[in-house]
Design an enzyme around this catalytic site. Structure first.
Site, PDB file in Angstrom:
ATOM      1  N   LEU A   1      -6.871  -2.045 -31.786  1.00  0.00           N
ATOM      2  CA  LEU A   1      -6.963  -3.318 -30.892  1.00  0.00           C
ATOM      3  C   LEU A   1      -5.742  -4.072 -31.011  1.00  0.00           C
ATOM      4  O   LEU A   1      -5.319  -4.503 -32.043  1.00  0.00           O
ATOM      5  CB  LEU A   1      -8.162  -4.108 -31.265  1.00  0.00           C
ATOM      6  CG  LEU A   1      -9.663  -3.902 -30.352  1.00  0.00           C
ATOM      7  CD1 LEU A   1     -10.761  -4.707 -31.193  1.00  0.00           C
ATOM      8  CD2 LEU A   1      -9.782  -3.721 -29.136  1.00  0.00           C
ATOM      9  N   ASP A   2      -5.035  -4.491 -29.835  1.00  0.00           N
ATOM     10  CA  ASP A   2      -4.228  -5.320 -29.851  1.00  0.00           C
ATOM     11  C   ASP A   2      -4.399  -6.594 -30.378  1.00  0.00           C
ATOM     12  O   ASP A   2      -5.677  -7.128 -30.400  1.00  0.00           O
ATOM     13  CB  ASP A   2      -3.572  -5.710 -28.252  1.00  0.00           C
ATOM     14  CG  ASP A   2      -3.124  -4.288 -27.651  1.00  0.00           C
ATOM     15  OD1 ASP A   2      -2.528  -3.627 -28.262  1.00  0.00           O
ATOM     16  OD2 ASP A   2      -3.212  -4.228 -26.418  1.00  0.00           O
ATOM     17  N   PRO A   3      -3.410  -7.497 -30.807  1.00  0.00           N
ATOM     18  CA  PRO A   3      -3.679  -8.740 -31.401  1.00  0.00           C
ATOM     19  C   PRO A   3      -4.545  -9.889 -30.289  1.00  0.00           C
ATOM     20  O   PRO A   3      -5.315 -10.586 -30.913  1.00  0.00           O
ATOM     21  CB  PRO A   3      -2.274  -9.441 -31.670  1.00  0.00           C
ATOM     22  CG  PRO A   3      -1.450  -8.180 -31.903  1.00  0.00           C
ATOM     23  CD  PRO A   3      -1.991  -7.068 -31.024  1.00  0.00           C
TER      24      PRO A   3
ATOM     25  N   ALA B   1      -6.728  -9.100 -28.404  1.00  0.00           N
ATOM     26  CA  ALA B   1      -8.207  -8.637 -28.465  1.00  0.00           C
ATOM     27  C   ALA B   1      -9.009  -8.734 -29.457  1.00  0.00           C
ATOM     28  O   ALA B   1      -8.313  -8.809 -30.590  1.00  0.00           O
ATOM     29  CB  ALA B   1      -8.142  -7.017 -27.861  1.00  0.00           C
TER      30      ALA B   1
END
Length: 314
Positions: free
Chosen positions: A45-47, A49
């Site tokens: 997961l991206d930061p 998200a």
């Protein structure tokens, strides 16, 4: 070389990743909270998200590449009027466009969401972890290279508008997506903006489910300790999506030594005799002991776990 310490905890758990930390940060925090070195995660997961992230501890790290987390569910916030270098709010604005007044209407969001349903080809964001000639795409993009990734097949299973808001004079849509593994919601937001004759980027994202694992199964990183992890173990057999075969205690040591068993014991919980080549999970005492496959008249162990993986619920 120092011998690896035997893990005291061997299980899968789901954590609710907070906004602002990387997937690597999550792994580091789990290690500290549980006092375990062998920790990994499935599904980055991206930061920007938040939401469901499956974490493997001890022997369960060996399951992470096998998990059947083929669908993902998200609630996304899409802001219109501008595109960014990363296709989300972390990047620099690279293009701005006028927004049609109709995009403030819920009916427009419903129509746009219907149009993205189904199988399609998607060009991933340049700032992604996809490797290009052995180098991550985001590293090339950060170095100033013009990265063009090949389109990949994805599927949007559901797209349901939740709300349409006016924020500082631009429309912002909240949309619930269910998509196939490998789908970039950032790219969906970007492409929806282009299809509507304007520009758009992802301004917030929350993963609500990874496969069958939802937010209700998650623990907070702030509350995580050994007791909490033990209370919230995920069922590894359910996560793997394979039938469970109850292993007679008398055969447990044979399996731990990698010995082949008679396929006559390869009977699933539903009473069905497993077929040639079919994989199964060998379970004993509420734990996953090994993964095996039927080979002719034998049941051959493929992956054996010296420290069984807990959480099995039969």
């Amino acid at each position: 070389m120092a011998k690896r310490r035997v893990s005291q905890l061997n299980c899968l758990i789901a954590v609710d990743k907070p906004v602002g930390c990387t997937s690597h940060d999550v792994v580091s925090r789990v290690r500290r909270a549980l006092g375990e070195r062998r920790v990994g995660h499935a599904g980055t997961l991206d930061p920007l998200a938040s939401g469901v992230m499956v974490v493997g501890i001890g022997q369960a790290t060996r399951l992470l590449g096998l998990l059947t987390l083929d669908t993902k569910a998200y609630v996304a916030e899409i802001t219109f009027g501008s595109e960014t270098s990363t296709d989300d709010a972390e990047g620099e604005v690279v293009r701005e466009a006028d927004v049609h007044p109709g995009l403030f209407e819920h009916a427009a969001a419903e129509a746009a969401c219907r149009s993205v349903l189904g199988q399609q080809m998607q060009v991933p964001p340049s700032y992604s972890a996809i490797s290009v000639n052995g180098v991550r795409s985001y590293k090339r993009a950060r170095a100033g290279e013009d990265v063009e990734l090949e389109a990949r097949p994805i599927k949007v299973l559901a797209a349901d508008p939740i709300a349409v808001a006016n924020r500082d004079g631009v429309p912002v849509w909240a949309v619930a997506f269910t998509v196939s593994k490998g789908t970039y919601i950032r790219a969906l937001a970007r492409d929806m903006g282009r299809a509507l004759g304007t520009a758009a980027h992802l301004s917030a994202l929350r993963r609500t489910a990874s496969g069958s694992i939802g937010l209700g199964s998650c623990v907070s990183l702030d509350d995580l300790d050994v007791r909490t992890a033990c209370e919230h173990m995920l069922d590894p057999v359910r996560a793997l999506g394979v039938p469970a075969v109850v292993l007679p205690e008398r055969l447990r040591e044979d399996v731990l030594c990698g010995k082949r068993l008679s396929s006559s014991i390869a009977v699933g919980a539903d009473g069905r005799l497993l077929g040639e080549g079919e994989r199964c999970a060998l379970v004993s005492g509420g734990s996953l002991v090994a993964l095996a496959a039927v080979q002719g008249s034998a049941l051959a162990p493929r992956d054996v776990f010296p420290q069984p993986i807990g959480g099995v619920a039969l």
